[in-house]
Design a protein around this motif. Sequence first.
Motif, PDB file in Angstrom:
ATOM      1  N   ALA A  84     -35.494 -19.333 -16.461  1.00 37.87           N
ATOM      2  CA  ALA A  84     -35.562 -19.138 -14.852  1.00 37.87           C
ATOM      3  C   ALA A  84     -36.452 -19.226 -14.440  1.00 37.87           C
ATOM      4  O   ALA A  84     -37.291 -20.217 -13.331  1.00 37.87           O
ATOM      5  CB  ALA A  84     -35.227 -17.581 -14.661  1.00 37.87           C
ATOM      6  N   VAL A  85     -38.580 -19.851 -15.319  1.00 42.64           N
ATOM      7  CA  VAL A  85     -39.396 -19.489 -14.127  1.00 42.64           C
ATOM      8  C   VAL A  85     -39.702 -20.901 -13.863  1.00 42.64           C
ATOM      9  O   VAL A  85     -40.557 -21.025 -13.036  1.00 42.64           O
ATOM     10  CB  VAL A  85     -40.023 -18.589 -15.030  1.00 42.64           C
ATOM     11  CG1 VAL A  85     -41.813 -19.277 -14.596  1.00 42.64           C
ATOM     12  CG2 VAL A  85     -40.158 -16.814 -15.182  1.00 42.64           C
ATOM     13  N   GLY A  86     -38.836 -21.256 -15.117  1.00 44.07           N
ATOM     14  CA  GLY A  86     -39.689 -23.241 -14.701  1.00 44.07           C
ATOM     15  C   GLY A  86     -38.653 -23.915 -14.367  1.00 44.07           C
ATOM     16  O   GLY A  86     -39.595 -24.362 -12.757  1.00 44.07           O
ATOM     17  N   LEU A  91     -40.892 -13.091  -8.050  1.00 44.39           N
ATOM     18  CA  LEU A  91     -40.676 -14.719  -8.385  1.00 44.39           C
ATOM     19  C   LEU A  91     -39.046 -14.323  -6.763  1.00 44.39           C
ATOM     20  O   LEU A  91     -39.129 -15.533  -6.225  1.00 44.39           O
ATOM     21  CB  LEU A  91     -40.613 -15.145  -9.139  1.00 44.39           C
ATOM     22  CG  LEU A  91     -41.352 -16.115 -10.284  1.00 44.39           C
ATOM     23  CD1 LEU A  91     -40.367 -15.807 -11.578  1.00 44.39           C
ATOM     24  CD2 LEU A  91     -42.053 -17.076  -9.142  1.00 44.39           C
ATOM     25  N   VAL A  92     -38.109 -13.924  -7.221  1.00 45.62           N
ATOM     26  CA  VAL A  92     -37.423 -13.349  -6.698  1.00 45.62           C
ATOM     27  C   VAL A  92     -36.885 -13.231  -5.055  1.00 45.62           C
ATOM     28  O   VAL A  92     -36.422 -14.177  -4.163  1.00 45.62           O
ATOM     29  CB  VAL A  92     -35.835 -12.599  -6.920  1.00 45.62           C
ATOM     30  CG1 VAL A  92     -34.621 -12.238  -6.662  1.00 45.62           C
ATOM     31  CG2 VAL A  92     -36.082 -12.945  -8.927  1.00 45.62           C
ATOM     32  N   GLY A 105     -35.406 -24.953   2.886  1.00 47.00           N
ATOM     33  CA  GLY A 105     -35.145 -23.645   2.728  1.00 47.00           C
ATOM     34  C   GLY A 105     -33.927 -23.606   1.766  1.00 47.00           C
ATOM     35  O   GLY A 105     -34.135 -22.771   1.123  1.00 47.00           O
ATOM     36  N   HIS A 106     -32.914 -24.415   1.709  1.00 50.33           N
ATOM     37  CA  HIS A 106     -31.459 -24.578   1.333  1.00 50.33           C
ATOM     38  C   HIS A 106     -31.659 -24.664  -0.389  1.00 50.33           C
ATOM     39  O   HIS A 106     -31.503 -23.777  -1.481  1.00 50.33           O
ATOM     40  CB  HIS A 106     -30.693 -25.109   1.327  1.00 50.33           C
ATOM     41  CG  HIS A 106     -29.309 -25.228   1.104  1.00 50.33           C
ATOM     42  ND1 HIS A 106     -28.863 -24.283   0.858  1.00 50.33           N
ATOM     43  CD2 HIS A 106     -29.036 -25.883  -0.553  1.00 50.33           C
ATOM     44  CE1 HIS A 106     -27.189 -24.169   0.173  1.00 50.33           C
ATOM     45  NE2 HIS A 106     -27.799 -25.298  -1.197  1.00 50.33           N
ATOM     46  N   ALA A 124     -31.811 -17.331  -6.314  1.00 53.83           N
ATOM     47  CA  ALA A 124     -31.342 -16.923  -7.480  1.00 53.83           C
ATOM     48  C   ALA A 124     -31.375 -17.076  -8.804  1.00 53.83           C
ATOM     49  O   ALA A 124     -30.405 -16.603  -9.552  1.00 53.83           O
ATOM     50  CB  ALA A 124     -29.519 -18.206  -6.700  1.00 53.83           C
ATOM     51  N   ILE A 125     -31.916 -18.424  -9.255  1.00 49.72           N
ATOM     52  CA  ILE A 125     -31.722 -19.086 -10.966  1.00 49.72           C
ATOM     53  C   ILE A 125     -33.058 -17.677 -11.046  1.00 49.72           C
ATOM     54  O   ILE A 125     -33.238 -17.109 -12.144  1.00 49.72           O
ATOM     55  CB  ILE A 125     -32.510 -20.142 -10.903  1.00 49.72           C
ATOM     56  CG1 ILE A 125     -31.517 -21.273 -10.671  1.00 49.72           C
ATOM     57  CG2 ILE A 125     -33.017 -20.258 -11.756  1.00 49.72           C
ATOM     58  CD1 ILE A 125     -32.247 -22.318 -10.383  1.00 49.72           C
ATOM     59  N   ALA A 126     -34.017 -17.439 -10.543  1.00 44.50           N
ATOM     60  CA  ALA A 126     -35.143 -16.548 -10.761  1.00 44.50           C
ATOM     61  C   ALA A 126     -34.314 -14.960 -10.912  1.00 44.50           C
ATOM     62  O   ALA A 126     -35.363 -14.446 -12.158  1.00 44.50           O
ATOM     63  CB  ALA A 126     -35.899 -16.059  -9.275  1.00 44.50           C
TER      64      ALA A 126
END
Length: 547
Positions: free
Chosen positions: A287-289, A353-354, A480-481, A488-490
């Motif tokens: 997720a971080v990557g 991060l989120v 921005g998108h 969402a991934i984070a």
Amino acid sequence: MSAPTTTLGAAPMTHRRTLEALSGLLLVLFVAMLSSTVVSTALPKIIGSLNGSQTQYTWVVTATLLTATATTPIWGKLADLFNKKSLVQIAIVVFLLGSVVAGFSQSAGQLIAARAFQGIGVGGLQALVQVAIAAMIPPRERGRYNGYLGGVMAVATVGGPLLGGLIVDTSWLGWRWCFFVGVPVALVALVLLQATLRLPTVRRENVKIDYLGATLIAAGVSVLLIWISFVDSSFAWVSWESAAMVGGSLVLLALAVWVESRAAEPVVPLSIVRQHTTALAILGSLAVGMAMFGGAVFLGQYFQIGRGYSPTEAGLLTIPMMAGVLLSSIVAGRLITKSGRIKPYIVVGSILLVVGFALLGTIDHETSLYLVGAAMFIVGTGVGMTMQNLVLAVQNTVSLKDIGAASSTVAFFRSLGGTIGVSVLGAVLARRVTDRITHDLAASGIPAGGGSGETSSLNLNALPEAVQHIVRAAYGDATGHIFLISAAIAVVGVIAGLLLKPVTLRTSLDLPDAARSAAVAADAVDGAPALDQVPVDGTPEGVATRR
């Protein structure tokens, strides 16, 4: 030249000797990071001068990440079998050759190929630096030294974009020096490593490297990324090409898992991957990557193409993110060393991060730079608190003889996440930019034939002023998108952090013997003393020789 033999259970080095040994390793890390950051703000101008497209822009980054990802577990496994110092030096040489070839590239295709070769060396450096540090410093003390790592990362990440911007903005240098600039630094690192680094080497017989498994993993990931890059442009989502590529990728990855489960020396040991802490750290690193690489790699493009700033100005504008990385990694590292607790910092960093990416998801080509800077600082703070500490959490759970495989496994999945993130977000960005430019060109009455070139080329200087404005607005609004997707991934990283078990980092370099390790693990569930409170007096496997 060999010194007296020592066992793996030898006492940790003094602070002074550790800093001396770290000098070369930190310089190596600096060179590896500089190779990416120095290009970040210069890449729009590089691809523009080579008449490259948005897809090629993405692949200049993806090619390095892909080969680094594929080779990281191999380097890590080699570190468990052979002399770590020699491997670091070999990785530096490979990196140097790739840098020189990249600097002489005459087309975007040649640059992508050179960056792919350079990534082999980067894969070694990003795995072996972590492995070498783990072989010298106990997990509890490693938190403090992670602060030095964070400082080097911040300097490379802040200085890289600035340096890259200055290089491409200086007429008598040119963009090729973005690749040549790391050569003298790497040579200095080679000398320092030869003089200061002393690491234990475990002698093992009947060594086997699982090249088949590594090849299957690399092939499976490569086919998937190629499909992501070309779907919806060269062929439809529902088509025989999509079915063949996605199906082929899944088959290759399934074969890789089967091979790894039966290999004598797997490059990604499933026994380590299945451990609770390692599995969650891998999930968090993915997720971080994906969020970090996939989002941050397009910031330079946003500032230059979307906002019209020069490469040097774009480098200056990324300072808030790097300041966040620097401050959070140093402060969190010292607090972790003091308390021995790591989970709270991973959780808080994942949440930041989120939040940071969610704020970046609101930007367009007219957003206040104060808001963009604040959001980048939050993202940088989250990166500084999570990236290195996820590796540290895994290193705390494995014995010294497996530290290479464990460290490189986490680095592998983080790099894999970054590779997928850059490919996916780059593909999304390219589609949205193309659709927006095509729509706005038609609305402005510009012939569609002229629009085709504009949607593929990043050489804005060759475009009419009216078309330049349309292209800038399209890139600024579309960026921005992709940051919203990163946010969402984070969220996955937050979930992984929350599920981590709260443990106290051990103060010994190696785990106790197998029987005691099992007992300690069982007792830890009931609140018994942590690993660092159990003396290490077992006889380690193998004999080490310092070189």
